[in-house]
Design an enzyme around this catalytic site. Sequence first.
Site, short mmCIF file in Angstrom:
data_model
loop_
_atom_site.label_atom_id
_atom_site.label_comp_id
_atom_site.label_asym_id
_atom_site.label_seq_id
_atom_site.Cartn_x
_atom_site.Cartn_y
_atom_site.Cartn_z
N GLY A 145 39.07 37.72 35.30
CA GLY A 145 39.73 36.69 34.45
C GLY A 145 40.36 37.57 33.20
O GLY A 145 41.24 36.97 32.75
N LYS A 152 39.08 38.17 54.36
CA LYS A 152 38.56 38.54 53.20
C LYS A 152 36.94 38.46 53.32
O LYS A 152 36.24 39.47 53.07
CB LYS A 152 39.02 38.35 51.99
CG LYS A 152 38.37 39.31 50.65
CD LYS A 152 38.84 38.68 49.32
CE LYS A 152 38.29 39.42 48.43
NZ LYS A 152 38.30 38.79 47.05
N ASN A 187 34.14 41.55 53.87
CA ASN A 187 33.11 41.63 52.88
C ASN A 187 31.63 41.24 53.53
O ASN A 187 30.72 41.96 52.99
CB ASN A 187 33.16 40.71 51.54
CG ASN A 187 33.97 41.24 50.51
OD1 ASN A 187 33.78 42.29 49.91
ND2 ASN A 187 35.06 40.64 49.95
N ASN A 191 30.50 44.92 52.66
CA ASN A 191 29.64 44.65 51.27
C ASN A 191 28.15 44.41 51.25
O ASN A 191 27.30 45.13 50.59
CB ASN A 191 30.45 43.48 50.14
CG ASN A 191 30.08 43.71 48.79
OD1 ASN A 191 29.50 44.64 48.31
ND2 ASN A 191 31.16 42.85 48.16
N GLU A 238 26.65 37.33 45.64
CA GLU A 238 27.36 36.29 46.29
C GLU A 238 27.09 36.06 47.78
O GLU A 238 27.91 35.56 48.38
CB GLU A 238 28.85 36.41 45.71
CG GLU A 238 29.11 36.30 44.23
CD GLU A 238 30.74 36.34 44.26
OE1 GLU A 238 31.10 35.03 43.86
OE2 GLU A 238 31.54 37.42 44.31
#
Lengths: 319, 319
Positions: B12, B189, B193, B197, B276
Amino acid sequence: MNILIFGLGALGTVYACLLKEKGHRVTGLAKKPVQETVRERGVRVTGIWGEHQAMLDEVVTGVEQISENRLDLVIATVKSYDTEQAAKAIAGILPPGAHVVLAQNGYGNYEAAAKHIPADQLILGRVIFGAETTGPGASKVTVIADDVLLGSPGNLIGQGKVEEYVSICREAGIPTRFSEQVMKYVWGKIIYNSALNSLGAILEVNYGKLADIEHSRKLMESVIREIFSVLERAGQEMLWPNAEAYIKDFYEKLVPPTALHHPSMLQDIQRGRRTEIDALNGAVVKMGKKHGVSTPVNEVIVSLVKAKEAMNLAQSAPK
Amino acid sequence: MNILIFGLGALGTVYACLLKEKGHRVTGLAKKPVQETVRERGVRVTGIWGEHQAMLDEVVTGVEQISENRLDLVIATVKSYDTEQAAKAIAGILPPGAHVVLAQNGYGNYEAAAKHIPADQLILGRVIFGAETTGPGASKVTVIADDVLLGSPGNLIGQGKVEEYVSICREAGIPTRFSEQVMKYVWGKIIYNSALNSLGAILEVNYGKLADIEHSRKLMESVIREIFSVLERAGQEMLWPNAEAYIKDFYEKLVPPTALHHPSMLQDIQRGRRTEIDALNGAVVKMGKKHGVSTPVNEVIVSLVKAKEAMNLAQSAPK
């Protein structure tokens, strides 16, 4: 008795020291650096069973160096991945009538040893006291959960004979009793370790923490249920009627006294050593494949432990 | 344009700073401590796109404080688990004809936002440049793998309209292009991930290490194959014809340039923040359940990440 302790790690050192102290003729077999120290300074035991020290009659690095040719008893304490090689070596020097006690971890030791040593000379041990190495030939006994159990799977060796070995261990101060269903007890320990030791190594926490957190509880319960499915299909009888009964015991009786215990498998990984995962969750996966039972959770756990092991070995290898 | 940046984290901050620099009217929405710093000192960007600094027109902690009532564009950069709440808040102030760009990670953001915001006002973004927070309202852009893609899943918004937003991003220095199949890219993506990830967070290693070791390769391939099975059953088209084609690309093209990348999920865990995982492997498990496809490997990975998250939250909580 003439006794050979095959492997002078944490456990082998305890047996060698306490049996020697009682006057048996004890030969130790160890790797070179340990051999040298033990020849010079003997073996030492500290911890909850008090302080002990003894000079062994002989310390060798291979069976061909042993001068004593009338061995009565061999106690094998090597890591599970070395069992078959050790059994092969022992088979070459084992007199008729002598016995081998397998005092190791995990599943597959009896099966591997039986490839080389007649089953009526093989005694299976379920060792559930904790000892840690404090130096070459030096051990600290930290905790005892239950007596050592000795027995012959299939009861191919008479109780009377096994009781002779039980007696000499008890006299030496190692709480031990005979069991005619030793394999069931060995499986009890394998389930316990497959849930706690492997997962504790992956998450790097003690056993209590694993039982505290909802998500690790779920994983341990999946590990346990998969093992019960495999054993039920394989026809292996258990001490518990089903997985749910084990899980109840697990949280109520088995985990609480060992809540602060740190996974030995994590120590192995951190020291750049090979783990015994193949004799724990790995053995379950293998048995599952053989019997057509799927074990996806154990399979992921094996891969994660082996990845961690390989990553650490790669790090500790010379550049 | 009148632009609201919803969330002044690493991403952001980049959007707020670069768009403000081009003369747009930019409002930032952030948590209290970030709000205070950004009001005083503005936003700053360093890294591969050079040094930038800007004072925002307005910095708020909630949509009700925004004075600008003719917003043209909202860019939502909150964590995936906050998307629904953010969408609800945005819905209350979004004028007709304005659009919301979702610039987040994982699966489920578009679906969650669409519960509150009309789909013909929702643009999905696939952001694949890396930015890290260096302080409140300060970001460093570390790497860019490909252009940002903007598009409307189902193409409910005309290309011409989306291209307007593409243009202002490009003019601000953020490589961006329109895609009429943005959801396929977003899934690309998510797969990347979910393999790297999550597993990197469990094993605490960088992406290259995961691709180096046989056992972690096996796990990543299982994760990928399970995701393809779920998506095939769900009828979600992909950029790759099958899992094997993806795996080939994965090792040959996707991993090598990011080999030294450390899993952001591990950073979240270590900082005591929520991960997440629910929008990555967790979303796959949920879709699998819905479509009757079993995803045991993803399921174990979700439990391990959540266990690790919970263990760390427990540690960092006040005693």
